[in-house]
Design a protein around this motif. Structure first.
Motif, PDB file in Angstrom:
ATOM      1  N   MET A   1       0.815  -1.216   0.000  1.00 27.89           N
ATOM      2  CA  MET A   1       0.000   0.000   0.000  1.00 27.89           C
ATOM      3  C   MET A   1       0.849   1.267   0.000  1.00 27.89           C
ATOM      4  SD  MET A   1      -3.166  -0.770   2.572  1.00 27.89           S
ATOM      5  CE  MET A   1      -4.443  -1.965   2.173  1.00 27.89           C
ATOM      6  N   VAL A   2       2.009   1.226   0.652  1.00 28.89           N
ATOM      7  CA  VAL A   2       2.850   2.426   0.711  1.00 28.89           C
ATOM      8  C   VAL A   2       3.978   2.391  -0.322  1.00 28.89           C
ATOM      9  CG1 VAL A   2       2.333   2.859   3.131  1.00 28.89           C
ATOM     10  CG2 VAL A   2       4.351   1.478   2.540  1.00 28.89           C
ATOM     11  N   GLY A   3       3.970   1.382  -1.189  1.00 28.75           N
ATOM     12  CA  GLY A   3       4.980   1.302  -2.240  1.00 28.75           C
ATOM     13  C   GLY A   3       6.365   0.954  -1.749  1.00 28.75           C
ATOM     14  N   ASN A   4       6.445   0.126  -0.708  1.00 23.57           N
ATOM     15  CA  ASN A   4       7.749  -0.259  -0.163  1.00 23.57           C
ATOM     16  C   ASN A   4       7.807  -1.767   0.079  1.00 23.57           C
ATOM     17  OD1 ASN A   4      10.368   0.138   0.867  1.00 23.57           O
ATOM     18  ND2 ASN A   4       9.614   0.382   2.952  1.00 23.57           N
ATOM     19  N   PRO A   5       7.608  -2.571  -0.974  1.00 28.20           N
ATOM     20  CA  PRO A   5       7.619  -4.029  -0.791  1.00 28.20           C
ATOM     21  C   PRO A   5       8.977  -4.520  -0.323  1.00 28.20           C
ATOM     22  CG  PRO A   5       7.712  -3.456  -3.118  1.00 28.20           C
ATOM     23  CD  PRO A   5       7.439  -2.177  -2.386  1.00 28.20           C
ATOM     24  N   GLN A   6       8.955  -5.554   0.502  1.00 29.40           N
ATOM     25  CA  GLN A   6      10.178  -6.109   1.068  1.00 29.40           C
ATOM     26  C   GLN A   6      10.452  -7.489   0.469  1.00 29.40           C
ATOM     27  OE1 GLN A   6      11.938  -4.234   3.600  1.00 29.40           O
ATOM     28  NE2 GLN A   6      10.481  -2.742   2.784  1.00 29.40           N
ATOM     29  N   LYS A   7      11.682  -7.688   0.018  1.00 25.06           N
ATOM     30  CA  LYS A   7      12.042  -9.013  -0.487  1.00 25.06           C
ATOM     31  C   LYS A   7      12.050 -10.026   0.650  1.00 25.06           C
ATOM     32  CE  LYS A   7      14.918  -7.216  -4.249  1.00 25.06           C
ATOM     33  NZ  LYS A   7      16.303  -7.148  -4.807  1.00 25.06           N
ATOM     34  N   LYS A   8      12.585  -9.607   1.789  1.00 22.19           N
ATOM     35  CA  LYS A   8      12.600 -10.471   2.958  1.00 22.19           C
ATOM     36  C   LYS A   8      12.910  -9.610   4.182  1.00 22.19           C
ATOM     37  CE  LYS A   8      13.614 -15.302   3.789  1.00 22.19           C
ATOM     38  NZ  LYS A   8      14.324 -16.499   3.298  1.00 22.19           N
ATOM     39  N   TYR A   9      12.433 -10.032   5.334  1.00 24.19           N
ATOM     40  CA  TYR A   9      12.672  -9.305   6.575  1.00 24.19           C
ATOM     41  C   TYR A   9      13.778  -9.995   7.372  1.00 24.19           C
ATOM     42  CZ  TYR A   9       7.988  -7.438   5.552  1.00 24.19           C
ATOM     43  OH  TYR A   9       6.899  -6.851   4.954  1.00 24.19           O
TER      44      TYR A   9
END
Length: 478
Positions: free
Chosen positions: A277-285
């Protein structure tokens, strides 16, 4: 346990820690102790190492509480960014048969460090260790562990920058301050000249050994300002890969992986939704589990007994989350809200190129609380009683955009502040839609828009109207 609406006010807990440990949060004693910390990057001139932001801390003690202030660190090491990329290239580009002069001491040291970084990136442990004096067995063990950790973390960029003028020491040694910029493959890596890559600073001692300048000693200063040492500089680490999360810890904390992993994986799925939703997808945490020693050491260490977790942004590249796992292991509820909250900071603030400040705290912490408790509403939070006390008191809040907390704010004021932020986020989601709420977060927190245009674009209303509606909404529900 009684219903959250009937839960008594949590006991008083200590004031927020002084800078640089700014942003933190606390958890209720009876609900199960604890919650997060965060840090965000900044930009600097080309020839300076990028400053780091200070972290948000999750504290335990009475009720969840988070104090947030994003501040640039002091104490910058001046470096020559051209030392390895250009000085070595210029001096060593010609083959030996055509070279008009030998490498200077400084150029030879830079060449050693350049070769070491290149060996790391290609997975050549022998080449990595070739930069070290063979006689220094403890140093070689330290670097061997560093190599193992960096490779396991998926290091994708690593390069040293050094002082122009090494300082002469005893017995033919020279001292060099070297800054290593790095990135991991699961993170977005800023451009080389952006000044926004994560970095560490090492004090290195070199000596000529068989006509080669090699490292004979390395010092990593413990610093809260520079957030060192990093976990990967600090000893033997073990790893467990989940679908969305990588857990990292010392061998003594490996026993908690089985407990934390399912909670972290669920928290990651929740945060993946909001990251989109905020345009900051994460590949992995990445989540680090710290033991007692590591908790007091990693990223400068945390000494306040109320801090239980933190999110540490690595400039514009990504963020690490660190858990004081011993303080979380006995309450699944607190562990869940803590990890969701911390990953919430990762997705809403991590990698954002913005200044931030106390004026944004109400939304920074409110949205992290919203994510931390999701899908439960703000009325389920153990902060509700603190919010009720303020809203029904003589100095009832007139705006949801409350002024950020001072570093010496009382525990009661801090608890109410974060609770109000949670209620504010919940109000905006329920009145205007969750999509509109996260559009507002993206515009205001990540894209650094001003409050009024961000509100108009996200909600289709001036912020004064949103503010008035949510103040009334909160009063009706506490």
């Amino acid at each position: 346990m009684r219903d959250a609406e009937d839960h008594p006010s949590p006991p008083v807990f200590p004031a927020a820690p002084p800078a640089p440990l700014i942003p933190h949060q606390r958890a209720p004693v009876e609900v199960g102790q604890l919650p997060p910390l965060v840090l965000v990057p900044g930009t600097v001139p080309l020839h300076l190492p990028p400053p780091r932001r200070r972290g948000r801390y999750l504290l335990a003690g009475g009720a969840l509480l988070l104090v947030a202030t994003l501040a640039l660190c002091a104490g910058v090491v001046y470096v020559n960014r051209d030392s390895l990329a250009e000085r070595v290239a210029a001096a060593a580009a010609e083959p030996p048969s055509r070279r008009t002069r030998p490498l200077t001491q400084s150029e030879a040291i830079d060449a050693t460090l350049k070769a070491q970084g290149e060996a790391l990136l290609r997975g050549d442990e022998k080449g990595w260790l070739a930069a070290l004096d063979p006689a220094q067995s403890k140093l070689r063990t330290k670097y061997r562990l560093m190599f193992k950790s960096l490779r396991a973390l998926g290091v994708s960029e690593f390069a040293y920058w050094t002082d122009e003028d090494p300082e002469s020491g005893k017995n033919g040694t020279v001292a060099v301050t070297a800054k290593a910029e790095y990135c991991f493959s699961t993170d977005t890596c800023p451009g080389e000249d952006s000044g926004n890559r994560p970095w560490v600073s090492h004090e290195l001692t070199f000596k000529s050994v068989k006509e080669r300048w090699l490292i004979t000693a390395q010092t990593v200063k413990k610093s809260r300002e520079e957030q060192q040492p990093t976990p990967w500089e600090s000893g033997d680490l073990v790893f467990q890969q989940g679908r969305r999360v990588t857990l990292i810890g010392s061998r003594s904390e490996r026993k908690y992986f089985k407990l934390v992993m399912p909670v972290a994986e669920k928290a990651a799925v929740v945060n993946d939704r909001f990251a989109g939703m905020v345009g900051n997808p994460q590949k992995k945490y990445r989540i680090y589990l710290a033991g007692a020693k590591q908790w007091k050491t990693w990223y400068g260490g945390v000494t306040d007994k109320w801090v239980i977790a933190y999110a540490m942004p690595l400039n514009a590249a990504g963020s690490d989350v660190v858990l004081n796992v011993a303080q979380l292991k006995n309450s699944r509820q607190v562990m869940t809200s803590t990890i969701q909250h911390e990953l919430g900071h990762v997705v809403t603030l991590g990698g954002a190129d913005r200044e931030g400040g106390r004026g944004d705290m109400w939304l920074e912490e409110g949205i992290a609380e919203y994510i931390g408790w999701y899908p439960k509403p703000a009325t389920a939070s153990w902060r509700r009683s603190s919010v009720r006390s303020v809203v029904q008191g003589s100095k009832r809040p007139k705006s949801i955009a409350a002024r950020g907390l001072d570093g010496d704010a009382s525990p009661a004021a801090s608890d109410a502040f974060y609770g109000l932020g949670h209620f504010a986020a919940d109000c905006m989601a329920r009145k205007y839609g969750q999509r509109a709420l996260f559009d507002f977060v993206r515009l205001y927190l990540r894209e650094d828009r001003d409050l009024e245009p961000a509100s108009q674009e996200a909600f289709g209303k001036p912020f004064s109207a949103v503010d008035k509606a949510c103040v009334a909404w909160i009063r009706e529900r506490v």
